[in-house]
Each structure stands twice: as structure tokens, then as C-alpha cells.
Design a protein around this motif. Structure first.
Motif, PDB file in Angstrom:
ATOM      1  N   GLY A 154      16.221  45.462  73.011  1.00 29.37           N
ATOM      2  CA  GLY A 154      16.785  45.114  74.483  1.00 29.37           C
ATOM      3  C   GLY A 154      17.339  43.735  74.372  1.00 29.37           C
ATOM      4  O   GLY A 154      17.659  42.903  75.476  1.00 29.37           O
ATOM      5  N   ALA A 155      17.731  43.083  73.008  1.00 26.57           N
ATOM      6  CA  ALA A 155      18.485  42.062  72.978  1.00 26.57           C
ATOM      7  C   ALA A 155      19.669  41.988  73.652  1.00 26.57           C
ATOM      8  O   ALA A 155      20.394  42.901  73.481  1.00 26.57           O
ATOM      9  CB  ALA A 155      18.534  41.529  71.474  1.00 26.57           C
ATOM     10  N   ARG A 156      19.953  40.904  74.397  1.00 24.28           N
ATOM     11  CA  ARG A 156      21.192  40.827  75.157  1.00 24.28           C
ATOM     12  C   ARG A 156      22.005  39.569  75.063  1.00 24.28           C
ATOM     13  O   ARG A 156      21.169  38.381  74.794  1.00 24.28           O
ATOM     14  CB  ARG A 156      20.980  40.971  76.611  1.00 24.28           C
ATOM     15  CG  ARG A 156      20.527  42.460  77.053  1.00 24.28           C
ATOM     16  CD  ARG A 156      20.683  42.581  78.456  1.00 24.28           C
ATOM     17  NE  ARG A 156      20.422  44.006  78.799  1.00 24.28           N
ATOM     18  CZ  ARG A 156      20.426  44.447  80.235  1.00 24.28           C
ATOM     19  NH1 ARG A 156      20.710  43.497  81.098  1.00 24.28           N
ATOM     20  NH2 ARG A 156      20.050  45.694  80.391  1.00 24.28           N
ATOM     21  N   ALA A 157      23.248  39.394  74.899  1.00 24.14           N
ATOM     22  CA  ALA A 157      23.848  38.229  74.621  1.00 24.14           C
ATOM     23  C   ALA A 157      23.448  37.289  75.817  1.00 24.14           C
ATOM     24  O   ALA A 157      23.380  37.815  76.982  1.00 24.14           O
ATOM     25  CB  ALA A 157      25.453  38.110  74.462  1.00 24.14           C
ATOM     26  N   GLY A 158      23.388  35.831  75.597  1.00 27.90           N
ATOM     27  CA  GLY A 158      23.074  35.168  76.597  1.00 27.90           C
ATOM     28  C   GLY A 158      24.416  34.143  77.124  1.00 27.90           C
ATOM     29  O   GLY A 158      25.332  34.780  77.147  1.00 27.90           O
ATOM     30  N   ALA A 159      24.133  32.911  77.318  1.00 24.36           N
ATOM     31  CA  ALA A 159      25.138  32.064  77.965  1.00 24.36           C
ATOM     32  C   ALA A 159      26.276  31.766  76.547  1.00 24.36           C
ATOM     33  O   ALA A 159      25.944  31.912  75.439  1.00 24.36           O
ATOM     34  CB  ALA A 159      24.407  30.455  78.078  1.00 24.36           C
ATOM     35  N   VAL A 160      27.485  31.580  77.231  1.00 24.93           N
ATOM     36  CA  VAL A 160      28.308  31.280  76.153  1.00 24.93           C
ATOM     37  C   VAL A 160      28.965  29.920  76.542  1.00 24.93           C
ATOM     38  O   VAL A 160      29.469  29.650  77.501  1.00 24.93           O
ATOM     39  CB  VAL A 160      29.494  32.224  76.503  1.00 24.93           C
ATOM     40  CG1 VAL A 160      30.942  31.950  75.549  1.00 24.93           C
ATOM     41  CG2 VAL A 160      29.125  33.492  75.841  1.00 24.93           C
ATOM     42  N   ARG A 161      29.023  28.803  75.644  1.00 19.27           N
ATOM     43  CA  ARG A 161      29.580  27.728  76.344  1.00 19.27           C
ATOM     44  C   ARG A 161      30.782  27.135  75.432  1.00 19.27           C
ATOM     45  O   ARG A 161      30.905  27.502  74.053  1.00 19.27           O
ATOM     46  CB  ARG A 161      28.683  26.581  75.565  1.00 19.27           C
ATOM     47  CG  ARG A 161      27.541  26.516  76.696  1.00 19.27           C
ATOM     48  CD  ARG A 161      26.390  25.680  76.471  1.00 19.27           C
ATOM     49  NE  ARG A 161      25.506  26.155  75.244  1.00 19.27           N
ATOM     50  CZ  ARG A 161      24.511  26.937  75.306  1.00 19.27           C
ATOM     51  NH1 ARG A 161      23.965  27.268  76.506  1.00 19.27           N
ATOM     52  NH2 ARG A 161      23.852  27.280  74.249  1.00 19.27           N
ATOM     53  N   ARG A 162      31.830  26.936  75.997  1.00 19.69           N
ATOM     54  CA  ARG A 162      33.082  26.555  75.271  1.00 19.69           C
ATOM     55  C   ARG A 162      33.511  24.842  75.273  1.00 19.69           C
ATOM     56  O   ARG A 162      33.077  24.432  76.232  1.00 19.69           O
ATOM     57  CB  ARG A 162      34.174  27.293  76.095  1.00 19.69           C
ATOM     58  CG  ARG A 162      34.271  28.799  75.985  1.00 19.69           C
ATOM     59  CD  ARG A 162      35.165  29.507  76.762  1.00 19.69           C
ATOM     60  NE  ARG A 162      35.111  30.956  76.832  1.00 19.69           N
ATOM     61  CZ  ARG A 162      35.280  31.854  75.801  1.00 19.69           C
ATOM     62  NH1 ARG A 162      36.339  31.415  74.895  1.00 19.69           N
ATOM     63  NH2 ARG A 162      34.991  33.113  75.839  1.00 19.69           N
ATOM     64  N   ARG A 266      40.142  20.219  61.289  1.00 17.01           N
ATOM     65  CA  ARG A 266      40.256  19.483  62.411  1.00 17.01           C
ATOM     66  C   ARG A 266      39.993  20.692  63.527  1.00 17.01           C
ATOM     67  O   ARG A 266      40.656  21.807  63.625  1.00 17.01           O
ATOM     68  CB  ARG A 266      41.594  19.090  62.620  1.00 17.01           C
ATOM     69  CG  ARG A 266      41.745  18.315  63.833  1.00 17.01           C
ATOM     70  CD  ARG A 266      41.002  16.983  64.058  1.00 17.01           C
ATOM     71  NE  ARG A 266      41.104  15.965  63.183  1.00 17.01           N
ATOM     72  CZ  ARG A 266      40.713  14.758  63.032  1.00 17.01           C
ATOM     73  NH1 ARG A 266      39.775  14.527  64.181  1.00 17.01           N
ATOM     74  NH2 ARG A 266      40.896  13.895  62.042  1.00 17.01           N
ATOM     75  N   ILE A 267      38.915  20.546  64.315  1.00 15.24           N
ATOM     76  CA  ILE A 267      38.433  21.231  65.287  1.00 15.24           C
ATOM     77  C   ILE A 267      39.214  21.208  66.390  1.00 15.24           C
ATOM     78  O   ILE A 267      39.543  20.036  67.188  1.00 15.24           O
ATOM     79  CB  ILE A 267      37.237  20.828  65.692  1.00 15.24           C
ATOM     80  CG1 ILE A 267      36.107  21.086  64.451  1.00 15.24           C
ATOM     81  CG2 ILE A 267      36.511  21.784  66.828  1.00 15.24           C
ATOM     82  CD1 ILE A 267      34.531  20.660  64.804  1.00 15.24           C
ATOM     83  N   GLN A 268      39.750  22.303  67.193  1.00 11.31           N
ATOM     84  CA  GLN A 268      40.517  22.384  68.258  1.00 11.31           C
ATOM     85  C   GLN A 268      39.761  22.952  69.273  1.00 11.31           C
ATOM     86  O   GLN A 268      39.767  22.481  70.732  1.00 11.31           O
ATOM     87  CB  GLN A 268      41.809  23.149  68.133  1.00 11.31           C
ATOM     88  CG  GLN A 268      42.790  22.476  67.030  1.00 11.31           C
ATOM     89  CD  GLN A 268      43.908  23.562  66.519  1.00 11.31           C
ATOM     90  OE1 GLN A 268      43.819  24.539  66.790  1.00 11.31           O
ATOM     91  NE2 GLN A 268      44.894  22.840  66.298  1.00 11.31           N
ATOM     92  N   GLN A 269      38.941  24.020  69.174  1.00 12.81           N
ATOM     93  CA  GLN A 269      38.225  24.653  70.181  1.00 12.81           C
ATOM     94  C   GLN A 269      36.755  25.246  69.615  1.00 12.81           C
ATOM     95  O   GLN A 269      36.689  25.517  68.384  1.00 12.81           O
ATOM     96  CB  GLN A 269      38.929  25.923  70.821  1.00 12.81           C
ATOM     97  CG  GLN A 269      39.965  25.809  71.232  1.00 12.81           C
ATOM     98  CD  GLN A 269      40.713  26.819  72.071  1.00 12.81           C
ATOM     99  OE1 GLN A 269      40.077  27.698  72.949  1.00 12.81           O
ATOM    100  NE2 GLN A 269      41.948  27.252  71.768  1.00 12.81           N
ATOM    101  N   THR A 270      35.631  25.227  70.392  1.00 13.36           N
ATOM    102  CA  THR A 270      34.607  25.872  69.741  1.00 13.36           C
ATOM    103  C   THR A 270      33.722  26.832  70.931  1.00 13.36           C
ATOM    104  O   THR A 270      34.287  26.803  72.207  1.00 13.36           O
ATOM    105  CB  THR A 270      33.418  24.705  69.665  1.00 13.36           C
ATOM    106  OG1 THR A 270      33.101  24.183  71.156  1.00 13.36           O
ATOM    107  CG2 THR A 270      33.674  23.633  68.804  1.00 13.36           C
ATOM    108  N   VAL A 271      33.209  27.848  70.447  1.00 16.13           N
ATOM    109  CA  VAL A 271      32.598  28.880  71.399  1.00 16.13           C
ATOM    110  C   VAL A 271      31.289  29.016  70.745  1.00 16.13           C
ATOM    111  O   VAL A 271      31.042  29.655  69.597  1.00 16.13           O
ATOM    112  CB  VAL A 271      33.238  30.266  71.366  1.00 16.13           C
ATOM    113  CG1 VAL A 271      32.604  31.288  72.354  1.00 16.13           C
ATOM    114  CG2 VAL A 271      34.724  29.991  71.854  1.00 16.13           C
ATOM    115  N   GLU A 272      30.252  28.683  71.528  1.00 16.00           N
ATOM    116  CA  GLU A 272      28.548  28.782  71.041  1.00 16.00           C
ATOM    117  C   GLU A 272      28.159  29.917  72.183  1.00 16.00           C
ATOM    118  O   GLU A 272      28.254  29.957  73.251  1.00 16.00           O
ATOM    119  CB  GLU A 272      27.953  27.626  71.436  1.00 16.00           C
ATOM    120  CG  GLU A 272      26.529  27.713  70.938  1.00 16.00           C
ATOM    121  CD  GLU A 272      25.841  26.689  71.213  1.00 16.00           C
ATOM    122  OE1 GLU A 272      24.479  26.447  70.906  1.00 16.00           O
ATOM    123  OE2 GLU A 272      26.389  25.564  71.806  1.00 16.00           O
TER     124      GLU A 272
END
Length: 301
Positions: A154-162, A266-272
Motif C-alpha cells: 500500500g505504499a504511496r508517494a508522498g509530498a513533492v518539493r521543488r 552546478r545545480i539548477q533545479q531539485t525535485v525531492e
């Protein structure tokens, strides 16, 4: 067999600079366009696949796909099918609607085996289909061994932070990592690869820059060659115990020094993404090939 198509000018330039052209030509003979039966059997056992590609804006990302074994399978001598496609909201969701270059890597921590398949991906009734242009295996060097506990029911993806920079928790996550995946692009397509080492081998230079040492590998220099030609990179870090992922897109460069090579991004964008993967893995048995950090982390400042 003619191995020239295995390498573009970027990889050839790095091979020349490091002095491994002859060895690279020899190793390059392992790159083929067909999926051998042993490779097809390996794919059908895998519960995860990492793929790399560019999004609509041209930024390169690495994304994680998971499913019951068999969700990735060969459907022809040079074609694979991936059930389900990309999760909604993934940076690469929709990237293949008209067909696009893709790099994939199937990595099995249980057996310390990995296989790379690069080609063109397009939507299919099942999810995605990939027409292979390059298929090859890599040695188990720097690959940590893990046991699979299973998929969390039953695992479901949670919050997404950009974001545009790393937060303190994300920095700690990266410093503790022993593995990440990296996608790179070049005129002849996209490649997805793996980097591994003892925790701490990836350095957080600042909230917008990472660095890691380039350990001795198979002498192909596909990743560094792509960065020589293009510079775009997509990184994927995975928390093997919780399924959380951290995706990063940016631009990379490699510095060559007398003590070794260091790649900077060099980081431009992140998605957690919390719980992006339902798979739960054991703590690692580190690869015996991992250099101690005092020997392997040869930073080119």
C-alpha cells in the motif's frame, strides 16, 4: 567488428587525454544493438529501472521506475517494454510523447550486476517502449550489495518539493549517499550510468554545487565524454530504506589534475519526492573496490 560508432568525439577526446584509447576500443566491442537472451532474462527479474532523458525545456533528469519483476521486459531483439511509464509529476513525465532519446540502467544490488540500454523511447499501450541502439553490461566495481526486503504494501508517494538549491536535510542526505545515478546527453543520444563509493564520496561544495572524484573504471568515458560534448546532467539519489528520492538537474564540468579527475555539477533545479519507491532494501555491504576517502576523494580545487 567496427567499434567506431561506440564513441563520439567527446568520449574520444577524454580517452586520448587519459591515454586509454586502445583499451577503450577493446572494451567498446562489448557494446551492441541487440538484447541477448541473458540480458533479456536479467531485465525480467528487475523491480527497478533508472532512465535518463531531457525534459521539454532541455534539462536532463534521471528518474526511477519500479514495478513487479517483469514490468521491464524484452519484446524483440532490440526492443524493451516498460509497464506503467513515469509517475505523474515526474520531471520527465510527457518527455517521450513524440519519441525521444533515452538512456536506461538496470542495476541489481542483490547480485551486483548492471546493464545499460540506450535508444529511443515512445509511448506504448503498456507504458513506454524503447528501441535499443546500444546495449552493454558493466562490471560490479563500486556497486554496493543490498538485499531486497520487498515492496511496502500500500505504499504511496508522498509530498513533492521543488527548489533551486539544496536545503540542510538534502545536503545531509547527499553526504550520506553511497550510490547515485547520473544521466548525460550528447549528439548521439542519452546515457544513464551509476556512481558508487563510501559515504562521503559526494561532496556538497555549496547549496548549488556538488563534486565527486572519478574513480578508475572501464575506460569508455561515456559519462565524462558526454559532459565534454554537452555539459547537461541529471542526478538521482535514492534512500534505499524509505524510498525517498532526490532528483537534480544542472550543468557539469570535469577538472583533470595530476592526482585524478573531479566532476562538478552546478545545480539548477531539485525535485525531492517522499516514498517515490515502494521498494525497501537492506543496509549496504560496501564494494571492496571503493577507495578509502582519504585516497579516493582527490578533489581538484
Amino acid at each position: 567488428m567496427d567499434t567506431a560508432p561506440a564513441y563520439h568525439p567527446g568520449s574520444l577526446a577524454v580517452q586520448e587525454r587519459v591515454g586509454v584509447r586502445d583499451l577503450a576500443d577493446h572494451v567498446g566491442r562489448s557494446i551492441g544493438a541487440g538484447i541477448k537472451p541473458v540480458a533479456a532474462a536479467f531485465l525480467e527479474l528487475q523491480p527497478m529501472l533508472v532512465l535518463g532523458a531531457a525534459d521539454a525545456e532541455g534539462d536532463v533528469w534521471s528518474s526511477l521506475l519500479t514495478g513487479a519483476p517483469g514490468f521491464v521486459r524484452a519484446t524483440g531483439p532490440a526492443r524493451i517494454s516498460i509497464a506503467g511509464g513515469l509517475p505523474e509529476g515526474d520531471p520527465l513525465d510527457g518527455a517521450f510523447d513524440g519519441g525521444a532519446p533515452v538512456g536506461t540502467i538496470a542495476l541489481d544490488p542483490r547480485t551486483r550486476r548492471r546493464m545499460r540500454l540506450n535508444g529511443i523511447a515512445s509511448p506504448s499501450a503498456r507504458g513506454l517502449a524503447v528501441e535499443a541502439g546500444q546495449v552493454f553490461a558493466n562490471c560490479p566495481k563500486y556497486l554496493q550489495k543490498r538485499e531486497l526486503y520487498g515492496a511496502e504494501p500500500g505504499a504511496r508517494a508522498g509530498a513533492v518539493r521543488r527548489g533551486r538549491a539544496l536545503g540542510p536535510a538534502q545536503e545531509r542526505f547527499i553526504r550520506a549517499a553511497d550510490t547515485f545515478f547520473v544521466a548525460t546527453s550528447a549528439p548521439d543520444g542519452v546515457d544513464a550510468s551509476h556512481r558508487g563509493g563510501n559515504p562521503g564520496f559526494v561532496r556538497v561544495v555549496s547549496p548549488t554545487e556538488l563534486a565527486w572524484p572519478d574513480y578508475q573504471g572501464n575506460s569508455m568515458f561515456l559519462t565524462l565524454g558526454n559532459l565534454e560534448a554537452d555539459g547537461r546532467a541529471g542526478l538521482l539519489f535514492l534512500d534505499w530504506s524509505t524510498g525517498d528520492t532526490l532528483q537534480i538537474t544542472g550543468t557539469a564540468r570535469t577538472e583533470f589534475g595530476p592526482e585524478g579527475r573531479t566532476t562538478y555539477v552546478r545545480i539548477q533545479q531539485t525535485v525531492e519526492s517522499e516514498g517515490a519507491s515502494p521498494l525497501r532494501w537492506s543496509a549496504p555491504d560496501y564494494s571492496p573496490a571503493n577507495p578509502p576517502l582519504d585516497e579516493g576523494a582527490q578533489w581538484a580545487e
